[in-house]
Design an enzyme around this catalytic site. Structure first.
Site, PDB file in Angstrom:
ATOM      1  N   GLY A  43      -3.259   4.398   1.030  1.00  0.00           N
ATOM      2  CA  GLY A  43      -3.321   4.073   2.452  1.00  0.00           C
ATOM      3  C   GLY A  43      -2.183   3.220   2.978  1.00  0.00           C
ATOM      4  O   GLY A  43      -2.233   2.780   4.128  1.00  0.00           O
TER       5      GLY A  43
ATOM      6  N   LYS B  42       8.186  13.598   1.236  1.00  0.00           N
ATOM      7  CA  LYS B  42       8.927  13.173   0.044  1.00  0.00           C
ATOM      8  C   LYS B  42       9.179  14.374  -0.857  1.00  0.00           C
ATOM      9  O   LYS B  42       8.267  15.147  -1.152  1.00  0.00           O
ATOM     10  CB  LYS B  42       8.139  12.120  -0.729  1.00  0.00           C
ATOM     11  CG  LYS B  42       8.823  11.683  -2.030  1.00  0.00           C
ATOM     12  CD  LYS B  42       8.190  10.450  -2.609  1.00  0.00           C
ATOM     13  CE  LYS B  42       6.791  10.693  -3.135  1.00  0.00           C
ATOM     14  NZ  LYS B  42       6.173   9.479  -3.675  1.00  0.00           N
TER      15      LYS B  42
END
Length: 318
Positions: free
Chosen positions: A50, A149
């Protein structure tokens, strides 16, 4: 050096209340690339634990959704879903959260479980990137932003090119918070395209107007195409040279006597959203290939040597 870098961001995250050191990657990406605006609706794929959700809420203040196969501990002002991003059920839940218009930004800082086999791990990473990319195409608003990513390797360039076909501006960047020994890099794609054509597509159009710069104006359905060196009233075969969210630029290849029944000489472009991915089965059995790992620190890397059109300033990443 890497250990000291890790310690700095780890302790900084502990001090400032972030769930992971990765929070600083998103902060630095945003500082450099200006991706998040106040009020943006943001979906983070593979969001556990998170850290990126915390930063997204802090920067946007808007509606934030985290999706992961794992449970995400509650974050004030953030909604979470436990689900698989390749499933229709999860996509429907995301769209229900976002509303009819879709989301402004899709983030993905996820990584596959590593086996230690470079070729296999790289292929699994690209498959995960593709899953996030396909999900993003289903839920993004027109002109939306996608950040993911990617681990560098022989499949990176192909993935970068696939993303580039769907967005106006695409660059890659390695934030300072990435470990110096890591091959990770972030692909930042802005202004999601919903146009019916792409660069190098062919089509037939009738010039029905003239622009202030002297270019002819034509339409494919309701999509505007500016055609260089065209004359009002001509019917021409054109080649698309550049595509923007609401219009494209083209050049004349030849004059035609009449419009064909189907003006799309190259089939109308429809983003691929069937969830299918490239077959990496053969890649996993190969020995790791020698590769040049790109090291980038505090600067953007343009894989395709991107140069904005002469009449348009590239302000997207200022």
């Amino acid at each position: 050096m890497a250990r000291n870098q890790k310690d700095f961001y780890y302790h900084q995250a502990q001090k400032e209340g972030y769930r992971s050191r990765a929070s600083y990657k998103l902060k630095q990406i945003n500082d450099r690339m200006n991706i998040i605006k106040r009020g943006d609706t943001i979906v983070d794929l593979g969001a556990a634990p998170g850290g990126w959700l915390q930063v997204a809420k802090e920067l946007s203040g808007g509606r934030i959704l985290g999706v992961d196969l794992q449970f995400i501990k509650e974050i004030d002002g953030v909604t979470t879903i436990k689900g698989d991003i390749t499933s229709d059920e999860t996509i429907e839940k995301i769209l229900e959260f976002a509303g009819k218009g879709g989301v402004d930004i899709v983030l993905c800082d996820a990584a596959p479980n590593l086996s230690g086999n470079w070729a296999l791990d790289h292929a699994r990473g690209i498959m995960l990137n593709d899953a996030a990319f396909e999900c993003a195409k289903k839920i993004l608003k027109p002109k939306g932003t996608f950040v993911v990513k990617v681990f560098q390797g022989d499949l990176f360039k192909d993935f970068f090119d696939r993303v580039s076909a769907e967005f106006v501006y695409v660059k890659s960047y390695s934030p300072q918070a990435s470990r110096s020994t890591s091959a990770e890099i972030y692909v930042i794609a802005k202004r999601f395209l919903t146009a019916p054509v792409r660069k190098n597509h062919l089509c037939a159009v009738e010039i029905t107007g003239m622009g202030e710069s002297g270019d002819g104006i034509a339409y494919l359905d309701d999509f505007v195409i500016f055609v260089k060196d065209a004359v009002l009233g001509e019917i021409v075969k054109v080649k698309i040279e550049d595509v923007k969210p609401n219009f494209a630029f083209a050049k004349v290849l030849e004059k035609l006597d009449k419009l064909p029944e189907n003006q799309y000489l190259t089939p109308k472009y429809v983003p691929k959203t069937d969830g299918s991915f490239a077959n990496f089965e053969s890649e996993s059995s190969e020995q790791p290939k020698k590769q040049k790992i790109l090291r980038v620190r505090d600067r953007s890397l343009d894989i395709d040597n991107y140069v904005p059109p002469a009449d348009e300033k590239d302000v997207e990443f200022d």
